[in-house]
Motif scaffolding. Structure first.
Motif, PDB file in Angstrom:
ATOM      1  N   LEU A  12       0.843  -1.204   0.000  1.00 48.93           N
ATOM      2  CA  LEU A  12       0.000   0.000   0.000  1.00 48.93           C
ATOM      3  C   LEU A  12       0.880   1.256   0.000  1.00 48.93           C
ATOM      4  O   LEU A  12       0.710   2.145  -0.837  1.00 48.93           O
ATOM      5  CB  LEU A  12      -0.914   0.006   1.232  1.00 48.93           C
ATOM      6  N   PHE A  13       1.850   1.300   0.922  1.00 53.31           N
ATOM      7  CA  PHE A  13       2.704   2.492   0.996  1.00 53.31           C
ATOM      8  C   PHE A  13       3.545   2.650  -0.265  1.00 53.31           C
ATOM      9  O   PHE A  13       3.781   3.764  -0.724  1.00 53.31           O
ATOM     10  CB  PHE A  13       3.580   2.461   2.256  1.00 53.31           C
ATOM     11  N   ARG A  14       3.967   1.522  -0.822  1.00 50.97           N
ATOM     12  CA  ARG A  14       4.767   1.591  -2.049  1.00 50.97           C
ATOM     13  C   ARG A  14       3.973   2.244  -3.180  1.00 50.97           C
ATOM     14  O   ARG A  14       4.539   2.968  -4.005  1.00 50.97           O
ATOM     15  CB  ARG A  14       5.226   0.180  -2.431  1.00 50.97           C
ATOM     16  N   SER A  15       2.653   2.008  -3.194  1.00 47.00           N
ATOM     17  CA  SER A  15       1.829   2.530  -4.293  1.00 47.00           C
ATOM     18  C   SER A  15       1.733   4.057  -4.276  1.00 47.00           C
ATOM     19  O   SER A  15       1.319   4.663  -5.254  1.00 47.00           O
ATOM     20  CB  SER A  15       0.425   1.915  -4.247  1.00 47.00           C
ATOM     21  N   PHE A  16       2.099   4.686  -3.162  1.00 52.50           N
ATOM     22  CA  PHE A  16       2.019   6.153  -3.093  1.00 52.50           C
ATOM     23  C   PHE A  16       3.217   6.831  -3.757  1.00 52.50           C
ATOM     24  O   PHE A  16       3.190   8.020  -4.021  1.00 52.50           O
ATOM     25  CB  PHE A  16       1.962   6.623  -1.624  1.00 52.50           C
TER      26      PHE A  16
END
Lengths: 301, 346
Positions: A101-105
């Motif tokens: 999830l954080f990587r997708s930001f």
């Protein structure tokens, strides 16, 4: 890479009844690991959150990577990684889901699985966050901070509440990166190139760990108690002693050479007719510096 | 092989959906509760043959003949009692009428009781007919029991509307307040994530559950009670989405500042209570005084319920519920706009 990574001048943040940050100047160079050390309530978290663009200061200028938060918020967000004090990541998600999830930001960054591996969380890849230990949670938080391949890493008390082994593990991770706040002087001494000691929103000392300890003008500390307790003038004149301060019911002496000072101290105590109860020595630390600067201890100040 | 990174909006929607599915209690409140409510109310108000009204015939030489005559009426259940028993039974409401034919034919009953009046009319007709009276004009009964006009037909769209309100508001409000309390919102805005994407993903995952919710409740109404969607499925779908949007907005607004779960719960109940009572979930709001009706009609749940009933029961085309859709959309747009404007991220 020369130049400044983070700089602030005249930073002020007042809350209703506290001056959390009161005119703080800091400058952190590229490639430098910088630590902010101080007791609870010294203004560390407020300072770092201002630098992270999460809190707006009442006064003063902040520049991060040569940009200001007002004008370049989104570009800055992409280039810094943050671990906040006491964030609770969603307990219902797994480690891998959280990192992904954080990587997708972020537009670029490491592969989630390689990051999970770097943080020694492979075994916990598919475990729910709610089931992780404190150390694993902190490593996950660190993974979320590193997931955008940041130029600057801000860590706010990254090892609070961790057992020694988990702390060591996290230090290894941090050692590769730069910048943190802490109230563990051991952490700051070990990891940081330079340290700022803050208290009541003011900068009270700044320098490399060695420089700071050198400010004590004495590399060694003798701590002793006697029965009955003695007034300072009975021992503060022994050769090589640079000062003394009370610590609980004990006295702390800052001295040049232990070999020289210890026999002299024992002699002085005996001469005064008192009995030595305890005596211990250690190499001076940042904690000792804090005590000598403020007269209070770091942890329970 | 490196993992393919999906866009943030998809990741956010996907984790929100997973979080919800892993929350067992939430599943019950969203899917189980409305079904139980529909089942309980559906059975309580199911159609059945009208009850026979109990009546007493005073014991006497002709009482058996009278009982036989009265039994022919489908509305009466007669029995023979002596004077004292009949007096008590009438007083305690065990019978609605006492028939005394010892002298002249006398009916004793409470004129304010509908059962008493019905029993008097029915009993008189039955006894007069038995005595030889002929109707001067022939008449026959025609019973109206049209599908779409029963209570359960009224109830299912109302429950659907109520459920869309509850899940829309709780789904948005609770999640947001919880994330704020745990400082997760603060952690998220410390990343380059766009704030609008976060809010959008909350709504998108709502839509996923909304679809399941609507299908479950409509299928249940159809299979268990034979409640049909007489209008188009497309119209129903559009109504549910726009309704879900309005209530998501209201949920966002409710949770936009709250710092605690208690705070947001109280506010939610304060906002939903008037709609539970006034917006015609369980009974028609036509019973309210006409002076307050314009206010009731301005509430989003009233509009949603009216439109759902129009489509499901009366097969109204989409064009006929456009005003309802407009009011719902307005609620959604305004609440989202204000909610985002005053939103507290940390």
């Amino acid at each position: 890479m020369p130049g400044e990574a983070v700089s602030c001048r005249g930073l002020k943040k007042y809350y209703a009844d506290v001056k959390a940050v009161d005119g703080l100047d800091l400058s952190v160079g590229n490639g430098e690991c910088f630590g902010l050390l101080g007791p609870n309530g010294a203004g560390k978290t407020t300072t770092i959150e201002i630098l992270e663009g999460l809190t707006v200061p009442d006064d003063g200028q902040v520049e991060v990577l040569g940009m200001t938060w007002k004008q370049n918020e989104r570009r800055l967000r992409e280039r810094i990684g943050i671990s906040l004090q006491e964030t609770q990541l969603s307990e219902k998600l797994t480690v891998h889901e959280t990192v992904r999830l954080f990587r997708s930001f972020y537009p670029a960054g490491p592969d989630p699985d390689s990051l999970i591996h770097d943080m020694s969380l492979d075994e916990k890849r598919n475990s729910r966050v709610g089931k992780l230990s404190g150390g694993q949670k902190q490593r996950l938080a660190a993974a979320c901070a590193l997931v955008g391949d940041p130029d600057i890493l801000f860590l706010d008390e990254p090892t609070t509440g961790l057992d020694p082994q988990s702390r060591l593990q996290l230090w290894e991770v941090v050692a590769k990166f730069r910048s943190l706040t802490t109230h563990y002087m051991e952490e700051a001494e070990r990891l940081c190139d330079r340290i700022a000691i803050v208290d009541h929103g003011h900068l009270i000392a700044l320098g490399t760990p060695k420089e700071l300890i050198a400010k004590l003008e004495a590399p060694n500390i003798i701590e002793f108690t006697s029965d009955p307790a003695l007034p300072p003038d009975t021992f503060q004149d022994i050769p090589g002693c640079h000062g003394c301060s009370p610590r609980g019911n004990a006295w702390q002496l800052r001295v040049d050479s232990l070999a020289e000072a210890v026999p002299q101290l024992i002699a002085a105590v005996e001469e005064s007719g008192a009995k030595l109860v305890t005596l211990s020595t250690h190499a001076a630390t940042l904690e000792d510096l804090f005590v000598s600067l403020t007269g209070r201890e770091l942890r329970d100040a | 092989m490196p993992e393919k990174i999906r866009p943030a909006i998809i990741e956010l929607t996907s984790v929100r959906t997973k979080e919800f599915v892993r929350e067992t209690e939430a599943i019950f409140w969203v899917f189980g509760f409305p079904l139980i409510l529909a089942l309980a109310l559906g059975f309580a108000f199911r159609e059945k043959a009208p009850d026979r009204v109990p009546v007493a015939v005073l014991a006497g030489p002709s009482s058996q003949k009278e009982v036989a005559a009265l039994s022919k009426s489908p509305a009466l259940s007669p029995r023979v009692l002596n004077e004292a028993e009949a007096h008590d039974a009438l007083r305690h409401g065990k019978v609605s009428l006492v028939i005394d034919s010892s002298h002249s034919l006398t009916y004793r009953y409470d004129p304010t009781s509908p059962d008493g009046r019905t029993a008097r009319r029915e009993a008189d007709d039955a006894l007069q007919a038995a005595a030889g009276r002929r109707d001067v004009m022939p008449a026959r009964d025609e019973f109206v029991r049209e599908q779409g006009a029963r209570y359960i037909d009224f109830l299912i769209p109302g429950l659907l509307g109520m459920n869309l309100m509850g899940t829309g508001m709780w789904g948005m409000g609770f999640t947001i307040a919880n994330a704020r309390m745990k400082k997760l919102l603060k952690r998220l805005i410390a990343t380059p994530m766009r704030k609008s994407q976060y809010v959008m993903s909350q709504f998108l995952s709502r839509l996923i559950f909304l679809t399941v919710e609507v299908i479950v409740l409509v299928a249940f109404g159809w299979l268990v009670f034979g409640v049909r969607v007489n209008g188009s499925i497309l119209a129903l779908t559009i109504l549910c989405i726009v309704g879900g949007y309005a209530f998501s907005g209201l949920g966002l607004l409710t949770a936009s500042r709250a710092r605690t779960l208690e705070g947001v719960s109280g506010l939610m109940n304060l906002i939903m209570m008037p709609m539970w009572l006034c917006s015609g979930v369980f009974f028609s709001y036509e019973r309210f005084p006409s002076s307050v009706k314009p206010f009731i009609r301005a509430l989003p749940l009233t509009m949603l319920n009216d439109a759902l009933r129009a489509v499901m029961n009366d097969a109204a085309p989409l064009t006929k519920v456009l005003p309802h859709l407009a009011v719902l959309a307005a609620w959604g747009i305004v609440t989202f706009a204000i909610g985002l404007k005053i939103f507290r991220w940390q």
